[in-house]
Write an enzyme that holds these catalytic residues in place. Structure first.
Site, short mmCIF file in Angstrom:
data_model
loop_
_atom_site.label_atom_id
_atom_site.label_comp_id
_atom_site.label_asym_id
_atom_site.label_seq_id
_atom_site.Cartn_x
_atom_site.Cartn_y
_atom_site.Cartn_z
N LYS A 14 0.83 -1.22 0.00
CA LYS A 14 0.00 0.00 0.00
C LYS A 14 0.86 1.26 0.00
CE LYS A 14 -1.99 -0.51 3.95
NZ LYS A 14 -1.85 -1.65 4.81
N ARG A 89 -10.48 1.42 7.85
CA ARG A 89 -10.20 0.03 8.20
C ARG A 89 -11.38 -0.66 8.84
NH1 ARG A 89 -4.12 0.54 8.36
NH2 ARG A 89 -3.24 -1.40 9.03
N ARG A 123 10.57 -7.94 6.38
CA ARG A 123 10.59 -6.50 6.14
C ARG A 123 11.53 -5.81 7.12
NH1 ARG A 123 4.83 -3.67 5.30
NH2 ARG A 123 4.40 -4.23 7.46
N ARG A 156 10.06 -3.38 12.05
CA ARG A 156 8.94 -2.60 12.59
C ARG A 156 8.43 -3.31 13.84
NH1 ARG A 156 4.47 -0.79 8.14
NH2 ARG A 156 3.11 -1.61 9.75
N ARG A 167 -3.22 -8.61 13.04
CA ARG A 167 -3.61 -7.69 11.95
C ARG A 167 -4.33 -8.43 10.84
NH1 ARG A 167 1.48 -4.61 10.21
NH2 ARG A 167 2.56 -6.35 11.16
#
Ligand code: AMP
Length: 219
Positions: A14, A89, A123, A156, A167
């Site tokens: 995104k 969301r 990531r 992160r 999530r």
């Protein structure tokens, strides 16, 4: 004036796709997650409020999210429009948004959960300049260091297996219904998020009937 929302599960690209789209069309890219991360990094009052929630992979309360979005859009620095990522969301956020802004399109980046897990857990982020890396597809030249500013890379806080599962659950339970709501309004454009970045961006441009995307040549 173009007003786009970009939706997709975490790790679907995104942020990357939103930034690319915004840069070439002179749109403002608004990422609610980035705004919260900035506040956490800079130890603001809001940062203290959201730090634990974000680290656990949970959703921040609607009132705070809505005030952040309202405040950001009230700055009116978006003469040509905006791309907003990571919002709405859930149903309440979607209603708040649709009451105030009409939308041109929702770009929905589709990625299977298995691929999400593979991407998110590899990531890495530069806390200094914000550059994103991926240990599978986009490794830094020197292990653990940012190519741009040399700072040490970090994971992160919410890219842990536990936070990721939270999530994913929220995405399927709360965010999917938002997508269905937008689908009824016939503004949703589904885009396969599995191919490389340039191909996904080209597909976004095509489905939105925008001028074709010409990737930058490697230096
Ligand atoms: P993102 O970068 O979009 O994955 O967002 C990172 C984190 O910020 C999320 O896991 C949430 O804790 C919080 N967040 C971002 N956008 C929202 C939103 N629209 N509603 C609630 N929480 C959000």
């Amino acid at each position: 004036m173009r007003k786009y929302v970009i939706m997709g599960v975490q790790g679907s690209g995104k942020g990357t796709q939103g930034q690319l789209l915004a840069r070439e069309l002179d749109l403002v890219h608004i990422s609610v997650g980035d705004i919260f991360r900035w506040n956490v990094r800079n130890h603001t009052k809001m940062g203290a409020q959201v730090k634990r929630i974000m680290a656990a992979g949970e959703l921040v309360g609607d009132d705070l999210v809505e005030s952040v979005v309202r405040h950001r859009l009230q700055q009116h620095d978006w003469n040509y429009g905006f791309v907003i990522d990571g919002f709405p969301r859930n149903g309440a956020q979607a209603e708040f948004f649709m009451e105030s802004y009409d939308l041109d399109a929702v770009i929905h980046l589709e990625l299977p959960d298995q691929e999400v897990r593979r991407r998110v857990l590899s990531r890495r982020l530069c806390p200094s300049c914000g550059m994103d890396y991926n240990l599978i597809a986009d490794r830094p030249e020197q292990e653990g260091r940012c190519d741009i500013c040399g700072h040490e890379l970090v994971t992160r806080a919410d890219d842990t297996p536990e936070a990721l599962e939270a999530r994913l659950r929220d995405y399927h339970e709360k965010t999917r219904p938002v997508l269905e709501l937008f689908q009824r309004k016939e503004v949703v454009h589904d885009v396969d998020a599995r191919p490389p970045v340039d191909e996904v961006q080209a597909a976004i441009r095509k489905t939105l009937a925008l001028p074709p995307y010409i990737p930058a040549l490697p230096a």
